[in-house]
Write a protein that holds these residues in place. Structure first.
Motif, short mmCIF file in Angstrom:
data_model
loop_
_atom_site.label_atom_id
_atom_site.label_comp_id
_atom_site.label_asym_id
_atom_site.label_seq_id
_atom_site.Cartn_x
_atom_site.Cartn_y
_atom_site.Cartn_z
N GLN A 80 39.54 80.86 -9.96
CA GLN A 80 38.34 80.98 -9.08
C GLN A 80 37.08 81.03 -10.04
OE1 GLN A 80 39.04 84.46 -6.64
NE2 GLN A 80 37.07 84.21 -5.41
N VAL A 81 36.96 81.78 -10.85
CA VAL A 81 36.01 81.83 -11.97
C VAL A 81 35.42 80.40 -12.25
CG1 VAL A 81 35.21 82.60 -14.07
CG2 VAL A 81 36.14 84.23 -12.56
N GLY A 82 36.30 79.56 -12.62
CA GLY A 82 36.41 78.26 -13.14
C GLY A 82 35.60 77.44 -11.99
N LEU A 83 36.12 77.70 -10.69
CA LEU A 83 35.44 77.01 -9.64
C LEU A 83 34.15 77.35 -9.14
CD1 LEU A 83 38.36 76.58 -7.14
CD2 LEU A 83 37.37 74.89 -8.25
N PRO A 90 23.13 74.21 -8.85
CA PRO A 90 23.05 75.24 -10.10
C PRO A 90 22.77 76.69 -9.45
CG PRO A 90 21.65 73.32 -10.55
CD PRO A 90 22.39 73.05 -9.26
N GLU A 91 22.11 76.73 -8.30
CA GLU A 91 21.88 77.95 -7.67
C GLU A 91 23.00 78.85 -7.19
OE1 GLU A 91 20.07 75.16 -5.03
OE2 GLU A 91 20.21 75.20 -7.18
N ASP A 92 24.05 78.00 -6.85
CA ASP A 92 25.31 78.62 -6.56
C ASP A 92 26.49 78.89 -7.56
OD1 ASP A 92 24.54 78.06 -3.85
OD2 ASP A 92 25.56 76.16 -3.82
N ARG A 93 25.86 78.55 -8.93
CA ARG A 93 26.76 78.98 -10.00
C ARG A 93 26.40 80.29 -10.49
NH1 ARG A 93 25.21 73.88 -13.07
NH2 ARG A 93 25.54 72.41 -11.22
N LEU A 109 34.64 88.77 -6.69
CA LEU A 109 34.38 87.38 -6.71
C LEU A 109 34.11 86.76 -5.58
CD1 LEU A 109 37.42 86.21 -9.19
CD2 LEU A 109 35.14 86.92 -9.87
N PRO A 110 33.02 86.05 -5.40
CA PRO A 110 32.58 85.19 -3.93
C PRO A 110 33.52 84.20 -4.14
CG PRO A 110 30.99 85.13 -5.79
CD PRO A 110 31.88 86.01 -6.58
N LYS A 111 33.57 83.70 -2.77
CA LYS A 111 34.31 82.39 -2.36
C LYS A 111 33.60 81.31 -2.86
CE LYS A 111 36.24 79.97 1.41
NZ LYS A 111 36.37 79.95 2.99
N PRO A 112 34.38 80.53 -3.76
CA PRO A 112 33.87 79.41 -4.16
C PRO A 112 33.48 78.15 -3.12
CG PRO A 112 36.13 79.46 -4.99
CD PRO A 112 35.71 80.72 -4.17
#
Length: 150
Positions: A80-83, A90-93, A109-112
């Motif tokens: 999930q972190v990788g995704l 970039p602003e979503d990372r 963790l937010p939803k990717p």
């Protein structure tokens, strides 16, 4: 390489986050993104990881060698972190300090969202809606370049 560099030739403050996420997914899967090709859907490793995540089968990404000695919840968190790190925009990372907290289990963790370079046709509809806001530099979408000798 992050999408903003591939498409526009520019690095963002979160370009390193994209690369880190790709490496995390490579480590979990035991496969290299550059050499991976999922035949059925013509996906790269990031797209394959996203498809498995979306279909609620993230553990199928895990390398066979790692299956015995790992904790299921930790593997899912890493995927999930990788995704989250390989998001198209970039602003979503997350930033790297948030990534560290996420990997330590100290942060929800937010939803990717869909990762960069994902080529599934259903995503094309989402991309088309984003392009409606795109302003062209030329009204008739034709440009002319004149070359002058020195």
């Amino acid at each position: 390489m992050p999408p903003e560099y591939v498409v526009h030739g520019q690095y963002s403050m979160k370009s390193d986050v994209f690369s880190y996420g790709a490496i995390v997914l490579e480590l979990v899967s035991g496969k290299k993104n550059r050499q991976f090709s999922e035949q059925e859907h013509s996906l790269n490793l990031l797209g394959h990881a996203w498809r498995l995540w979306s279909n609620e089968r993230p553990l199928e990404l895990l390398d066979e060698v790692l299956k015995e000695g790992c904790t299921r919840s930790e593997v899912i968190r890493c995927i999930q972190v990788g995704l989250l790190c390989v998001q198209q925009r970039p602003e979503d990372r997350p930033d790297m300090s948030s990534v560290v907290l996420m990997l330590n289990g100290e942060k929800l963790l937010p939803k990717p969202k869909v990762p960069g370079f994902y080529t599934d046709t259903s995503v094309a509809l989402e991309t088309d809606s984003l392009l409606k806001n795109y302003t062209s530099f030329s009204i008739n979408e034709i440009s002319i370049t004149m070359s002058d000798a020195r």
